[in-house]
Design an enzyme around this catalytic site. Structure first.
Site, PDB file in Angstrom:
ATOM      1  N   TYR A 110      89.282  39.709  60.969  1.00  0.00           N
ATOM      2  CA  TYR A 110      88.142  40.573  60.679  1.00  0.00           C
ATOM      3  C   TYR A 110      88.388  41.948  61.284  1.00  0.00           C
ATOM      4  O   TYR A 110      88.942  42.071  62.383  1.00  0.00           O
ATOM      5  CB  TYR A 110      86.859  39.973  61.251  1.00  0.00           C
ATOM      6  CG  TYR A 110      85.620  40.770  60.939  1.00  0.00           C
ATOM      7  CD1 TYR A 110      85.141  40.857  59.636  1.00  0.00           C
ATOM      8  CD2 TYR A 110      84.934  41.451  61.937  1.00  0.00           C
ATOM      9  CE1 TYR A 110      84.006  41.607  59.342  1.00  0.00           C
ATOM     10  CE2 TYR A 110      83.794  42.193  61.649  1.00  0.00           C
ATOM     11  CZ  TYR A 110      83.338  42.265  60.348  1.00  0.00           C
ATOM     12  OH  TYR A 110      82.215  43.004  60.058  1.00  0.00           O
TER      13      TYR A 110
ATOM     14  N   ASP B 162      78.170  52.798  67.217  1.00  0.00           N
ATOM     15  CA  ASP B 162      78.253  52.240  65.865  1.00  0.00           C
ATOM     16  C   ASP B 162      77.025  52.669  65.064  1.00  0.00           C
ATOM     17  O   ASP B 162      76.139  51.870  64.755  1.00  0.00           O
ATOM     18  CB  ASP B 162      78.342  50.712  65.950  1.00  0.00           C
ATOM     19  CG  ASP B 162      78.506  50.058  64.589  1.00  0.00           C
ATOM     20  OD1 ASP B 162      78.969  50.736  63.661  1.00  0.00           O
ATOM     21  OD2 ASP B 162      78.157  48.862  64.462  1.00  0.00           O
TER      22      ASP B 162
ATOM     23  N   ASP C 175      84.641  45.636  57.547  1.00  0.00           N
ATOM     24  CA  ASP C 175      83.276  46.147  57.570  1.00  0.00           C
ATOM     25  C   ASP C 175      83.282  47.550  56.965  1.00  0.00           C
ATOM     26  O   ASP C 175      83.824  48.487  57.544  1.00  0.00           O
ATOM     27  CB  ASP C 175      82.803  46.178  59.027  1.00  0.00           C
ATOM     28  CG  ASP C 175      81.424  46.766  59.219  1.00  0.00           C
ATOM     29  OD1 ASP C 175      80.790  47.151  58.221  1.00  0.00           O
ATOM     30  OD2 ASP C 175      80.977  46.834  60.374  1.00  0.00           O
TER      31      ASP C 175
ATOM     32  N   ASP D   9      80.494  49.235  56.269  1.00  0.00           N
ATOM     33  CA  ASP D   9      79.190  49.838  56.561  1.00  0.00           C
ATOM     34  C   ASP D   9      78.341  49.924  55.288  1.00  0.00           C
ATOM     35  O   ASP D   9      78.214  48.965  54.566  1.00  0.00           O
ATOM     36  CB  ASP D   9      79.370  51.205  57.225  1.00  0.00           C
ATOM     37  CG  ASP D   9      79.808  51.087  58.684  1.00  0.00           C
ATOM     38  OD1 ASP D   9      79.679  49.992  59.254  1.00  0.00           O
ATOM     39  OD2 ASP D   9      80.298  52.080  59.238  1.00  0.00           O
TER      40      ASP D   9
ATOM     41  N   HIS E 121      82.666  44.149  53.184  1.00  0.00           N
ATOM     42  CA  HIS E 121      81.232  43.971  52.994  1.00  0.00           C
ATOM     43  C   HIS E 121      80.503  45.306  53.076  1.00  0.00           C
ATOM     44  O   HIS E 121      80.854  46.193  53.850  1.00  0.00           O
ATOM     45  CB  HIS E 121      80.634  42.922  53.944  1.00  0.00           C
ATOM     46  CG  HIS E 121      80.778  43.174  55.403  1.00  0.00           C
ATOM     47  ND1 HIS E 121      80.015  44.098  56.081  1.00  0.00           N
ATOM     48  CD2 HIS E 121      81.569  42.592  56.337  1.00  0.00           C
ATOM     49  CE1 HIS E 121      80.335  44.069  57.377  1.00  0.00           C
ATOM     50  NE2 HIS E 121      81.283  43.177  57.552  1.00  0.00           N
TER      51      HIS E 121
ATOM     52  N   GLU F  54      76.579  46.921  53.366  1.00  0.00           N
ATOM     53  CA  GLU F  54      75.271  46.521  53.872  1.00  0.00           C
ATOM     54  C   GLU F  54      74.140  47.344  53.263  1.00  0.00           C
ATOM     55  O   GLU F  54      74.381  48.361  52.600  1.00  0.00           O
ATOM     56  CB  GLU F  54      75.242  46.620  55.397  1.00  0.00           C
ATOM     57  CG  GLU F  54      75.377  48.024  55.923  1.00  0.00           C
ATOM     58  CD  GLU F  54      75.748  48.044  57.409  1.00  0.00           C
ATOM     59  OE1 GLU F  54      75.038  48.717  58.173  1.00  0.00           O
ATOM     60  OE2 GLU F  54      76.746  47.391  57.783  1.00  0.00           O
TER      61      GLU F  54
ATOM     62  N   CYS G 138      74.058  49.236  64.757  1.00  0.00           N
ATOM     63  CA  CYS G 138      74.546  47.879  64.964  1.00  0.00           C
ATOM     64  C   CYS G 138      73.512  46.875  64.472  1.00  0.00           C
ATOM     65  O   CYS G 138      72.312  47.021  64.715  1.00  0.00           O
ATOM     66  CB  CYS G 138      74.837  47.656  66.445  1.00  0.00           C
ATOM     67  SG  CYS G 138      75.251  45.942  66.855  1.00  0.00           S
TER      68      CYS G 138
ATOM     69  N   ARG H 289      76.108  42.415  52.685  1.00  0.00           N
ATOM     70  CA  ARG H 289      75.419  42.133  53.948  1.00  0.00           C
ATOM     71  C   ARG H 289      73.987  42.640  53.840  1.00  0.00           C
ATOM     72  O   ARG H 289      73.751  43.766  53.379  1.00  0.00           O
ATOM     73  CB  ARG H 289      76.144  42.823  55.106  1.00  0.00           C
ATOM     74  CG  ARG H 289      75.338  42.839  56.404  1.00  0.00           C
ATOM     75  CD  ARG H 289      76.100  43.469  57.533  1.00  0.00           C
ATOM     76  NE  ARG H 289      75.216  44.146  58.468  1.00  0.00           N
ATOM     77  CZ  ARG H 289      75.621  44.725  59.601  1.00  0.00           C
ATOM     78  NH1 ARG H 289      76.894  44.693  59.943  1.00  0.00           N
ATOM     79  NH2 ARG H 289      74.753  45.336  60.378  1.00  0.00           N
TER      80      ARG H 289
ATOM     81  N   GLU I  54      72.640  39.044  58.164  1.00  0.00           N
ATOM     82  CA  GLU I  54      72.834  39.486  59.545  1.00  0.00           C
ATOM     83  C   GLU I  54      71.662  39.088  60.437  1.00  0.00           C
ATOM     84  O   GLU I  54      70.498  39.082  60.022  1.00  0.00           O
ATOM     85  CB  GLU I  54      73.019  41.004  59.571  1.00  0.00           C
ATOM     86  CG  GLU I  54      73.207  41.615  60.954  1.00  0.00           C
ATOM     87  CD  GLU I  54      74.457  41.142  61.664  1.00  0.00           C
ATOM     88  OE1 GLU I  54      74.576  39.928  61.902  1.00  0.00           O
ATOM     89  OE2 GLU I  54      75.305  41.994  62.008  1.00  0.00           O
TER      90      GLU I  54
ATOM     91  N   ASN J 151      77.831  35.711  61.707  1.00  0.00           N
ATOM     92  CA  ASN J 151      78.338  36.657  62.696  1.00  0.00           C
ATOM     93  C   ASN J 151      78.023  36.144  64.095  1.00  0.00           C
ATOM     94  O   ASN J 151      76.875  36.156  64.526  1.00  0.00           O
ATOM     95  CB  ASN J 151      77.688  38.028  62.471  1.00  0.00           C
ATOM     96  CG  ASN J 151      78.148  39.076  63.468  1.00  0.00           C
ATOM     97  OD1 ASN J 151      79.077  38.857  64.240  1.00  0.00           O
ATOM     98  ND2 ASN J 151      77.488  40.221  63.467  1.00  0.00           N
TER      99      ASN J 151
END
Length: 299
Positions: free
Chosen positions: A48, A62, A89, A91, A116, A118, A126, A161, A191, A213
């Site tokens: 990952y 983040d 990731d 974002d 992914h 989101e 985060c 996500r 998430e 996660n």
């Protein structure tokens, strides 16, 4: 030597096949290319690439400050070091639907097996912090449709996500997950689930692979792989764990230097030079040039 022996399209096909088999895929977060090789050597099924880790490496929070160029570059460095599939990731996709499309193709070129996108607003934060905001459903679905349409390799995994659980509750998360799958998501990342029952509820609602996660110090308990497998989870990530372990060890080492002026008491906690050279296949490079490995490393 130099890079993975498998081309990206073969990694993607193998990732898809493993998920289709129902086998749970364990994907620790690689904080650099060398750690990706260690993950593979220890027998895990995937790697990952965490946006939080990439941000932290740059000394940034983040909150969406990293760029597509930075994420794609780091993804390429990590993906090339291992035969394992890499999931990254991405974002919020770095912008509007057309930006999402560019993101997908850039990460596809980087050699990842999946990514992914989101449904948070920009700037994001985060997923295990309070105060998140999510976009409306139409915007979230447009991102996923753009991502699915933009890929050129049909085996590139497009995962959606959703962070809506922390904002509007579990029922909203289930409704959003269903809509994201209908929009073209190949997998779902719900998430900040509160407990195993919530993972089970999402599992019953969708028929695509689901990710859990297991980040430390977050909203979710740290369930075991077996517990997650039992409720139907297909992919487990530990996104920041190796970075946290490494930084904890680095801090203890620096404290030792400050206090004692020597690291000799910590030698047993360090990776030996011989193990490092073995991990980077120093001897293998001798096939290119017999002068590069003409020595012995003593333990």
């Amino acid at each position: 030597m130099l890079y993975s022996s498998l081309p990206a399209h073969e990694k993607r096909a193998a990732f898809r096949a493993r998920l289709a088999s129902g086998e749970l895929v364990r994907m620790p977060g690689a904080f650099n290319p060398l750690s990706a090789r260690l993950i593979e050597r220890k027998g895990f099924e995937g790697v990952y690439i965490s946006g939080a880790v990439l941000s932290a490496e740059l000394g940034l929070p983040d909150i969406g400050l990293t760029t597509l160029t930075e994420v794609a570059g780091r993804s390429a460095q990590i993906a090339r070091m291992t035969d394992l599939p890499a999931l990254v990731d991405a974002d919020t996709g770095f912008g509007e639907p057309m930006n999402v499309a560019r993101t997908v193709q850039s990460l596809e070129d980087a050699g990842v097996a999946g990514l992914h996108i989101e449904d948070q607003v920009n700037p994001k934060r985060c997923g295990h912090l309070d105060g998140k905001q999510v976009v409306d459903e139409d915007t979230a679905l447009k991102r996923i449709r753009a991502a699915a349409d933009a890929r050129r390799d049909p085996n590139l995994l497009i995962m959606a996500r959703t962070d809506i659980r922390a904002v509007e509750g579990l029922d909203a998360a289930i409704d959003r997950a269903k809509a994201l799958v209908d929009a073209g998501a190949d997998a779902i990342f719900p998430e900040a689930m509160a407990d195993l029952g919530e993972f089970e509820a999402v599992r019953r609602a969708v028929d695509v692979p689901m990710l859990a996660n297991m980040t430390e110090f977050g909203k979710s308990d740290l369930f075991t792989v077996d517990q997650l497998r039992d409720v139907g989870v297909n992919i487990v990530i530990w996104p920041v764990s190796l970075l946290r372990l490494a930084m904890g060890a680095a801090e203890r080492g620096l404290d030792q230097l400050v206090g004692e002026g020597t690291l000799k008491p910590l030698l047993g906690e360090m990776q030996h030079r011989a193990d490092l050279y073995d991990l980077i296949d120093y001897e293998g490079y001798n096939a290119f040039d017999t002068s590069v490995f003409n020595f012995e490393v003593r333990r």
